[in-house]
Design an enzyme around this catalytic site. Structure first.
Site, PDB file in Angstrom:
ATOM      1  N   ARG A 145       0.848  -1.217   0.000  1.00  0.00           N
ATOM      2  CA  ARG A 145       0.000   0.000   0.000  1.00  0.00           C
ATOM      3  C   ARG A 145       0.875   1.256   0.000  1.00  0.00           C
ATOM      4  O   ARG A 145       0.535   2.268  -0.600  1.00  0.00           O
ATOM      5  CB  ARG A 145      -0.975   0.004   1.188  1.00  0.00           C
ATOM      6  CG  ARG A 145      -1.755   1.318   1.296  1.00  0.00           C
ATOM      7  CD  ARG A 145      -3.069   1.220   2.077  1.00  0.00           C
ATOM      8  NE  ARG A 145      -2.979   0.506   3.330  1.00  0.00           N
ATOM      9  CZ  ARG A 145      -2.360   0.967   4.438  1.00  0.00           C
ATOM     10  NH1 ARG A 145      -1.755   2.140   4.425  1.00  0.00           N
ATOM     11  NH2 ARG A 145      -2.342   0.244   5.532  1.00  0.00           N
ATOM     12  N   TYR A 199     -15.275  17.731 -15.267  1.00  0.00           N
ATOM     13  CA  TYR A 199     -15.618  16.316 -15.348  1.00  0.00           C
ATOM     14  C   TYR A 199     -16.609  16.002 -14.216  1.00  0.00           C
ATOM     15  O   TYR A 199     -16.310  16.254 -13.041  1.00  0.00           O
ATOM     16  CB  TYR A 199     -14.369  15.444 -15.227  1.00  0.00           C
ATOM     17  CG  TYR A 199     -14.717  13.985 -15.148  1.00  0.00           C
ATOM     18  CD1 TYR A 199     -15.111  13.294 -16.284  1.00  0.00           C
ATOM     19  CD2 TYR A 199     -14.708  13.306 -13.941  1.00  0.00           C
ATOM     20  CE1 TYR A 199     -15.484  11.966 -16.215  1.00  0.00           C
ATOM     21  CE2 TYR A 199     -15.076  11.968 -13.858  1.00  0.00           C
ATOM     22  CZ  TYR A 199     -15.462  11.317 -15.001  1.00  0.00           C
ATOM     23  OH  TYR A 199     -15.840  10.006 -14.927  1.00  0.00           O
ATOM     24  N   ASP A 242      -6.302  19.108 -15.089  1.00  0.00           N
ATOM     25  CA  ASP A 242      -6.715  17.776 -15.532  1.00  0.00           C
ATOM     26  C   ASP A 242      -6.321  17.676 -17.010  1.00  0.00           C
ATOM     27  O   ASP A 242      -6.925  18.316 -17.865  1.00  0.00           O
ATOM     28  CB  ASP A 242      -8.229  17.627 -15.330  1.00  0.00           C
ATOM     29  CG  ASP A 242      -8.756  16.252 -15.712  1.00  0.00           C
ATOM     30  OD1 ASP A 242      -8.072  15.533 -16.476  1.00  0.00           O
ATOM     31  OD2 ASP A 242      -9.866  15.885 -15.254  1.00  0.00           O
ATOM     32  N   LYS A 251      -8.160   6.419 -19.486  1.00  0.00           N
ATOM     33  CA  LYS A 251      -8.472   6.888 -20.827  1.00  0.00           C
ATOM     34  C   LYS A 251      -7.291   6.600 -21.774  1.00  0.00           C
ATOM     35  O   LYS A 251      -7.016   5.450 -22.037  1.00  0.00           O
ATOM     36  CB  LYS A 251      -8.870   8.359 -20.780  1.00  0.00           C
ATOM     37  CG  LYS A 251      -9.885   8.680 -19.646  1.00  0.00           C
ATOM     38  CD  LYS A 251     -11.220   7.971 -19.790  1.00  0.00           C
ATOM     39  CE  LYS A 251     -12.064   8.003 -18.516  1.00  0.00           C
ATOM     40  NZ  LYS A 251     -12.336   9.333 -17.974  1.00  0.00           N
TER      41      LYS A 251
HETATM   42  C1  LIG Z   1     -12.676   9.858 -16.767  1.00  0.00           C
HETATM   43  C2  LIG Z   1     -12.218  11.191 -16.332  1.00  0.00           C
HETATM   44  C3  LIG Z   1     -11.947  11.463 -14.973  1.00  0.00           C
HETATM   45  C4  LIG Z   1     -12.180  10.448 -13.876  1.00  0.00           C
HETATM   46  O1  LIG Z   1     -11.371   9.328 -14.022  1.00  0.00           O
HETATM   47  P1  LIG Z   1     -11.803   7.830 -13.580  1.00  0.00           P
HETATM   48  O2  LIG Z   1     -10.610   7.037 -13.983  1.00  0.00           O
HETATM   49  O3  LIG Z   1     -13.057   7.491 -14.311  1.00  0.00           O
HETATM   50  O4  LIG Z   1     -12.033   7.863 -12.102  1.00  0.00           O
HETATM   51  C5  LIG Z   1     -11.472  12.722 -14.662  1.00  0.00           C
HETATM   52  N1  LIG Z   1     -11.299  13.682 -15.609  1.00  0.00           N
HETATM   53  C6  LIG Z   1     -11.547  13.448 -16.907  1.00  0.00           C
HETATM   54  C7  LIG Z   1     -11.334  14.541 -17.899  1.00  0.00           C
HETATM   55  C8  LIG Z   1     -12.016  12.211 -17.322  1.00  0.00           C
HETATM   56  O5  LIG Z   1     -12.292  11.996 -18.610  1.00  0.00           O
END
Ligand SMILES: *Cc1c(COP(=O)(O)O)cnc(C)c1O
Length: 366
Positions: free
Chosen positions: A42, A94, A165, A190
């Protein structure tokens, strides 16, 4: 080292005496006392450390922390803030992270959601207690562009942090730390994973500040860490990221041009198009425009749904960044209070041949 080279060569700890070319997966949750720095998975694990080294290099940061999801990574930033902090975040943030702020941090922090592509709105939202500016560019689903350099200047003036982000752009096309951000966030689910089979998140720091130490504490005490197997597969996927991103962006531009000329299409949202309101800022801070686009179909929800149901190659699914093309009517997913137009379709443009993608779009639009 150039990006393509470092993504292939960084983050491989070849400690096995047989010198395997790829780093084996160390599934062990615990390590013998006195033998090395690692104690418990962890807190630290060889595959996670290797992945974090790779992530830090990709975003030109000094350190990186891997999480079990993008939401866990973003939430760690809010957890590390002093209670009572004011946050300025995008009104089209998001939705999962906006939910995190609105539910988990209600009564702990205060948030102003503004249009971050409008600098005046950002300025007007600043309060003496503002500690964090959160940027997401390009944004979801309208692909709005925020000026990271300009917002970084506002954050510095205020003595606040800027987090970005960078999920849509990826470091192949945009390095927020170079543009003045302090922290970069990714949903590795993604494009980093790229094959719709790994959930993950990451934070990358410009400096190992006291704030970063708190984030590290949230990571290993909070425990939202990825498994060694997930870290292994994520690092493997990242080795081809640059090549995949170029393909996604090239295909998105071709589709955006096609859709812009189609009589059944009302409007196309893609920052690579010269008519996109954020095109100039995007061109100044990105080296490519990414693989996401949205478009509105003439008519309403019914007409848009009809297009989705006729598409053969574009699966009707949420998420993005995989090799396969996806389409989704966002308003249906975002619920009754959404500001997203009812006739808007968001497309994650995949790596299939564009001739096939265009043929499918043409038949579905009719
Ligand atoms: C999918 C996404 C998130 C969240 O990520 P998860 O892996 O689904 O928890 C945050 N910001 C953006 C722009 C995203 O596309």
């Amino acid at each position: 080292m150039k990006f393509e080279t470092l993504t292939i060569h960084k983050g491989i700890h070849r400690t096995d005496s047989n010198r395997p070319i790829v780093q084996p997966i160390t599934l062990s949750t615990n390590f013998e006392h006195g033998s090395g720095p690692m104690i418990y998975t962890r807190a630290e694990n060889p595959n996670r450390s290797a992945l974090e080294e790779l992530l830090a290099a990709m975003e030109k940061g000094t350190d990186a922390a891997a999480f079990s999801s993008g939401n866990a990574a973003g939430t760690a930033v809010f957890q590390a803030l002093e209670p009572g902090s004011h946050i300025i975040a995008p009104d089209d943030m998001y939705h999962g992270l906006a939910q995190s702020m609105k539910t988990l941090f209600a009564g702990i922090h205060e948030v102003s959601f503004v249009d971050m592509s409008d600098l005046q709105q950002v300025k007007n939202a600043i309060r003496p207690t503002t500690r964090l500016f959160w940027v997401e560019t390009p944004s979801n689903p309208l692909l709005k562009i925020s000026d990271v350099r300009a917002i970084s200047a506002l954050a510095k003036e205020q003595g606040a942090l800027l987090a970005c982000d960078n999920t849509f752009a990826t470091p192949v096309f945009q390095n927020p730390l170079d543009l003045g951000a302090d922290i970069v966030m990714h949903s590795s689910t993604k494009y980093f994973g790229g094959h719709s089979d790994i959930l993950g998140g990451a934070l990358i720091a410009k400096e190992k500040s006291d704030f970063w130490k708190k984030i590290r504490a949230v990571q290993h005490i909070g425990g939202a860490v990825p498994s060694p197997t997930d870290c292994y597969y994520l690092a493997r996927s990242i080795r081809t990221l640059a090549y995949r991103m170029r393909g996604h962006a090239q295909h998105a531009m071709i589709l955006a041009d096609f859709l812009s000329q189609h009589p059944k299409v009302e409007k196309v949202f893609y920052p690579g198009l010269k008519k996109h309101p954020g095109h100039e800022i995007a061109a100044a801070q990105m080296s490519g425009f990414g693989g996401m686009l949205s478009f509105t179909v003439i008519g309403g929800a019914g007409e848009a749904d009809a297009v989705v149901s006729k598409l053969q190659l574009f699966a009707n699914a949420t998420s993005l960044g995989g090799v396969e093309s996806l389409v989704e009517r966002r308003a249906a997913v975002e619920g009754p209070n959404t500001k997203t137009p009812q006739n808007l379709l968001r497309v994650s443009v995949g790596l299939e041949h564009t001739d096939d993608l265009l043929e499918d779009l043409a038949q579905a639009l009719g």
